[in-house]
Design an enzyme around this catalytic site. Structure first.
Site, PDB file in Angstrom:
ATOM      1  N   TYR A  84       0.834  -1.204   0.000  1.00 55.10           N
ATOM      2  CA  TYR A  84       0.000   0.000   0.000  1.00 55.10           C
ATOM      3  C   TYR A  84       0.872   1.258   0.000  1.00 55.10           C
ATOM      4  O   TYR A  84       1.753   1.423   0.851  1.00 55.10           O
ATOM      5  CB  TYR A  84      -0.915   0.022   1.217  1.00 55.10           C
ATOM      6  CG  TYR A  84      -2.059  -0.970   1.166  1.00 55.10           C
ATOM      7  CD1 TYR A  84      -2.395  -1.637  -0.005  1.00 55.10           C
ATOM      8  CD2 TYR A  84      -2.819  -1.239   2.299  1.00 55.10           C
ATOM      9  CE1 TYR A  84      -3.446  -2.541  -0.047  1.00 55.10           C
ATOM     10  CE2 TYR A  84      -3.877  -2.130   2.265  1.00 55.10           C
ATOM     11  CZ  TYR A  84      -4.178  -2.786   1.092  1.00 55.10           C
ATOM     12  OH  TYR A  84      -5.221  -3.691   1.060  1.00 55.10           O
ATOM     13  N   THR A  85       0.594   2.127  -0.955  1.00 57.02           N
ATOM     14  CA  THR A  85       1.350   3.372  -1.171  1.00 57.02           C
ATOM     15  C   THR A  85       2.854   3.133  -1.077  1.00 57.02           C
ATOM     16  O   THR A  85       3.591   3.899  -0.452  1.00 57.02           O
ATOM     17  CB  THR A  85       0.899   4.496  -0.206  1.00 57.02           C
ATOM     18  OG1 THR A  85       1.029   4.042   1.151  1.00 57.02           O
ATOM     19  CG2 THR A  85      -0.532   4.901  -0.454  1.00 57.02           C
TER      20      THR A  85
END
Length: 371
Positions: A60-61
């Site tokens: 994630y990110t």
């Protein structure tokens, strides 16, 4: 229901909130998401409301989500209180096939990276993120069992896998006295109900609590999108990336669901998002619902999803407009077919207190209220 009422996850003693804070939006590396200051405000608000279940993943990110959470948890001194879930599968080193997937080599690599970014020496719930179509379930289960025995993780689960793969993994764990899986993380919403065919019954029989991701169908059910000649328009991810796999939500069926959801929400005096979340949170087999936001006001609106009870008539309308198709073999299991199978004789559950020869406990939500 409220966030300070905790339920056991699957067939385990791990107690989690019915709404989990999704941290996929923590960080701006993907061109959308939220800056660290806003992410910290949402983290604090969720804990203040009584929540304890936080979900992220190593990809994630590009790792920023885990890094932010690690900082927030350390600075707030809440590590023992928080149930921290993260996931592995996606490749961290392009060109290196063993830096991704679900093989033992990558799991061991990935867990060390997550522990470092999360600033912790253990992960509460470690999940296979996505089936790689390659690694045997037995290899995954044995590796997760080793991580539990080493104290690096407390519980294990699966996300985005075929039902047969989850069943094989859990059965293998049970047969060899290995750490059982306690969780499946799956997409579920009024717009995406296919897990009702197989996964929910499997989870109830094999001791797997389901956490639902994308309960608002990528924002489709939030009310921010309207039909247009291009299919749909609005300020959000779907309008920007419509057509990408998993983001094809502007369909005739979904617009009908949105229209009925809007009517039900108006009658209930609630937001469309709150009603959609309430529906998911109170469905059979669902242990927790992952809510995500990019703004604090969005999080506050989502947290209101447990503050009311949806009338039976309203629920029936939502059930009807969102009913999924019954492909083979599921259309064979209707009441009409069952009547022919049982000769027209009513066949129900055994009387209360009747003990069958083999007792297999079903997954039931066990509430633990905190004063």
């Amino acid at each position: 229901m409220s966030l300070d009422q905790y339920y056991t996850l699957g067939r385990s003693g791990l107690r989690v909130s019915r709404l989990a804070l999704g941290a996929m939006t923590f960080g701006e590396n993907w061109g959308w998401g939220t800056a660290e200051q806003t992410a910290r405000a949402m983290f604090d608000r969720y804990l203040e409301a009584g929540g304890n279940f936080i979900d992220t993943a190593d990809m994630y990110t590009e790792g920023s989500s885990e890094s932010m959470l690690g900082k927030f948890i350390e600075e707030s001194g809440t590590r023992d209180r928080v149930v921290l879930a993260t996931k592995f599968s996606y490749n961290a080193q392009p060109g290196n096939p063993n830096a991704g997937g679900n093989g033992r080599k990558n799991i061991m690599r990935a867990v060390e990276g997550s522990l470092r970014r999360l600033r912790t020496d253990y992960i509460d719930l470690y999940l296979l993120h996505t089936w790689d179509r390659l690694t045997p379930a037995e290899e995954v289960v044995r590796t997760l069992d080793d991580l539990v025995r080493a104290g690096k993780i407390r519980y294990a689960g699966l996300s985005d896998i075929p039902a047969w793969y989850a069943a094989r993994a859990q059965t293998f764990a049970e047969a060899h006295a290995l750490t059982p899986l306690v969780n499946m993380q799956l997409e579920y919403s009024l717009a995406e109900r296919h897990i009702e065919h197989e996964y929910i019954a499997m989870a109830q029989n094999l001791g797997l609590g389901i956490t639902a991701w994308s309960p608002l169908a990528m924002g489709m059910l939030s009310g921010k999108y309207k039909p247009s000649q291009q299919g749909g328009e609005g300020d959000g991810r779907l309008a920007k990336v419509s057509g990408a796999p998993g983001f094809e939500r502007f369909t005739e069926r979904n617009w009908k669901i949105v229209a009925e959801l809007e009517k039900v929400a108006q009658e209930a005096g609630q937001s469309m998002a709150a009603v959609a979340l309430n529906w998911v949170a109170t469905q059979p087999g669902i242990a927790s619902v992952i809510i995500g936001a990019t703004k604090l006001e969005q999080l506050d609106a989502n947290l209101a999803a447990l503050s009311f009870e949806l009338p039976a008539e309203s629920r029936s309308r939502l059930d009807a407009v969102s009913a999924p198709e019954r492909p083979f073999p599921y259309y064979m299991f209707t009441d009409i077919q069952q009547t022919r199978i049982h000769g027209g004789v009513a066949v129900g559950d055994k009387p209360a207190g009747y003990a069958p020869p083999l007792f297999v406990p079903k997954v039931e939500a066990r509430k633990i209220a905190v004063d």
